[in-house]
Design a protein around this motif. Structure first.
Motif, mmCIF file in Angstrom:
data_model
loop_
_atom_site.group_PDB
_atom_site.id
_atom_site.type_symbol
_atom_site.label_atom_id
_atom_site.label_comp_id
_atom_site.label_asym_id
_atom_site.label_seq_id
_atom_site.Cartn_x
_atom_site.Cartn_y
_atom_site.Cartn_z
ATOM 1 N N GLN A 1 0.841 -1.196 0.000
ATOM 2 C CA GLN A 1 0.000 0.000 0.000
ATOM 3 C C GLN A 1 0.877 1.247 0.000
ATOM 4 O O GLN A 1 1.853 1.316 0.743
ATOM 5 N N VAL A 2 0.533 2.206 -0.805
ATOM 6 C CA VAL A 2 1.245 3.471 -0.856
ATOM 7 C C VAL A 2 0.832 4.309 0.342
ATOM 8 O O VAL A 2 -0.362 4.488 0.608
ATOM 9 N N GLN A 3 1.826 4.809 1.081
ATOM 10 C CA GLN A 3 1.570 5.639 2.244
ATOM 11 C C GLN A 3 2.208 7.011 2.096
ATOM 12 O O GLN A 3 3.235 7.169 1.438
ATOM 13 N N LEU A 4 1.591 7.980 2.733
ATOM 14 C CA LEU A 4 2.197 9.286 2.881
ATOM 15 C C LEU A 4 3.264 9.204 3.971
ATOM 16 O O LEU A 4 3.166 8.379 4.884
ATOM 17 N N VAL A 5 4.271 10.052 3.891
ATOM 18 C CA VAL A 5 5.390 10.020 4.821
ATOM 19 C C VAL A 5 5.275 11.182 5.788
ATOM 20 O O VAL A 5 5.379 12.339 5.385
ATOM 21 N N GLU A 6 5.074 10.873 7.062
ATOM 22 C CA GLU A 6 4.895 11.875 8.100
ATOM 23 C C GLU A 6 6.125 11.969 8.995
ATOM 24 O O GLU A 6 6.852 10.996 9.183
ATOM 25 N N SER A 7 6.311 13.140 9.593
ATOM 26 C CA SER A 7 7.358 13.334 10.576
ATOM 27 C C SER A 7 7.026 14.556 11.423
ATOM 28 O O SER A 7 6.159 15.351 11.067
ATOM 29 N N GLY A 8 7.726 14.705 12.545
ATOM 30 C CA GLY A 8 7.627 15.909 13.343
ATOM 31 C C GLY A 8 6.944 15.774 14.682
ATOM 32 O O GLY A 8 6.923 16.740 15.454
ATOM 33 N N GLY A 9 6.383 14.626 14.994
ATOM 34 C CA GLY A 9 5.725 14.454 16.276
ATOM 35 C C GLY A 9 6.718 14.377 17.415
ATOM 36 O O GLY A 9 7.930 14.304 17.215
ATOM 37 N N GLY A 10 6.183 14.409 18.630
ATOM 38 C CA GLY A 10 7.038 14.328 19.795
ATOM 39 C C GLY A 10 6.330 14.764 21.050
ATOM 40 O O GLY A 10 5.109 14.933 21.080
ATOM 41 N N LEU A 11 7.121 14.956 22.103
ATOM 42 C CA LEU A 11 6.627 15.389 23.402
ATOM 43 C C LEU A 11 6.867 16.878 23.556
ATOM 44 O O LEU A 11 7.976 17.368 23.308
ATOM 45 N N VAL A 12 5.835 17.591 23.980
ATOM 46 C CA VAL A 12 5.941 19.034 24.160
ATOM 47 C C VAL A 12 5.128 19.449 25.376
ATOM 48 O O VAL A 12 4.115 18.825 25.704
ATOM 49 N N GLN A 13 5.569 20.501 26.053
ATOM 50 C CA GLN A 13 4.841 21.013 27.200
ATOM 51 C C GLN A 13 3.632 21.825 26.758
ATOM 52 O O GLN A 13 3.608 22.363 25.644
ATOM 53 N N PRO A 14 2.612 21.922 27.606
ATOM 54 C CA PRO A 14 1.484 22.788 27.272
ATOM 55 C C PRO A 14 1.952 24.197 26.935
ATOM 56 O O PRO A 14 2.812 24.756 27.617
ATOM 57 N N ARG A 19 5.946 21.210 14.707
ATOM 58 C CA ARG A 19 5.663 21.338 13.293
ATOM 59 C C ARG A 19 5.688 19.955 12.656
ATOM 60 O O ARG A 19 6.721 19.288 12.646
ATOM 61 N N LEU A 20 4.551 19.533 12.133
ATOM 62 C CA LEU A 20 4.436 18.256 11.458
ATOM 63 C C LEU A 20 4.588 18.446 9.956
ATOM 64 O O LEU A 20 4.222 19.487 9.408
ATOM 65 N N SER A 21 5.107 17.439 9.293
ATOM 66 C CA SER A 21 5.214 17.471 7.849
ATOM 67 C C SER A 21 4.668 16.177 7.259
ATOM 68 O O SER A 21 4.663 15.134 7.908
ATOM 69 N N CYS A 22 4.232 16.254 6.014
ATOM 70 C CA CYS A 22 3.666 15.106 5.321
ATOM 71 C C CYS A 22 3.959 15.237 3.839
ATOM 72 O O CYS A 22 3.570 16.233 3.215
ATOM 73 N N ALA A 23 4.632 14.242 3.285
ATOM 74 C CA ALA A 23 4.988 14.243 1.877
ATOM 75 C C ALA A 23 4.256 13.131 1.141
ATOM 76 O O ALA A 23 4.256 11.979 1.577
ATOM 77 N N ALA A 24 3.655 13.474 0.025
ATOM 78 C CA ALA A 24 2.971 12.504 -0.821
ATOM 79 C C ALA A 24 3.912 12.027 -1.916
ATOM 80 O O ALA A 24 4.526 12.849 -2.601
ATOM 81 N N PRO A 25 4.050 10.718 -2.112
ATOM 82 C CA PRO A 25 4.904 10.216 -3.190
ATOM 83 C C PRO A 25 4.450 10.726 -4.537
ATOM 84 O O PRO A 25 3.270 10.983 -4.766
ATOM 85 N N ARG A 26 5.416 10.856 -5.444
ATOM 86 C CA ARG A 26 5.114 11.327 -6.792
ATOM 87 C C ARG A 26 4.230 10.364 -7.561
ATOM 88 O O ARG A 26 3.651 10.748 -8.581
#
Length: 120
Positions: A1-14, A19-26
């Motif tokens: 299955q073709v998936q989008l590629v996500e990054s940028g998550g994590g732990l942060v204080q209130p 900043r999240l990013s998402c790239a769609a394959p060509r």
């Protein structure tokens, strides 16, 4: 299955930012909308924001003024700038891309999900 590629998550204080990013394959053609959804434990997946190829946006009321979606068409990528984060924002965030499936329908592509945890 073709998936989008996500990054940028994590732990942060209130009150912090991520900043999240998402790239769609060509190989995915004719994307007319992309967006972000999130799913917290025990809850259904819900809309955060979408953006069309022309730049029109649709934000959930709960994130207006704090979260901002942007796009880079040259890179087939969208971003989610998350400011003033609240504990209620803790969830797995999923990127979505929508393309025509047929004259009468659409096809959705999804990322693998990235965890955002807002906690002291």
């Amino acid at each position: 299955q073709v998936q989008l590629v996500e990054s940028g998550g994590g732990l942060v204080q209130p009150g912090g930012s991520l900043r999240l990013s998402c790239a769609a394959p060509r190989t995915i053609f004719s994307i007319y909308a992309m967006g972000w959804y999130r799913q917290a434990p025990g809850r259904q997946r819900e809309l955060v924001v979408t953006i069309t190829s022309s730049g029109s946006t649709n934000y959930a009321d709960s994130v207006k003024g704090r979260l901002t979606i942007s796009r880079d068409n040259a890179k087939n990528t969208v971003y989610l700038q998350m400011n003033s984060l609240k504990p209620e924002g803790t969830a797995v965030y999923y990127c979505n891309a929508r393309t025509p499936k047929s004259i009468l329908g659409v096809r959705d592509y999804w990322g693998q999900g990235t965890q955002v945890t807002v906690s002291s």
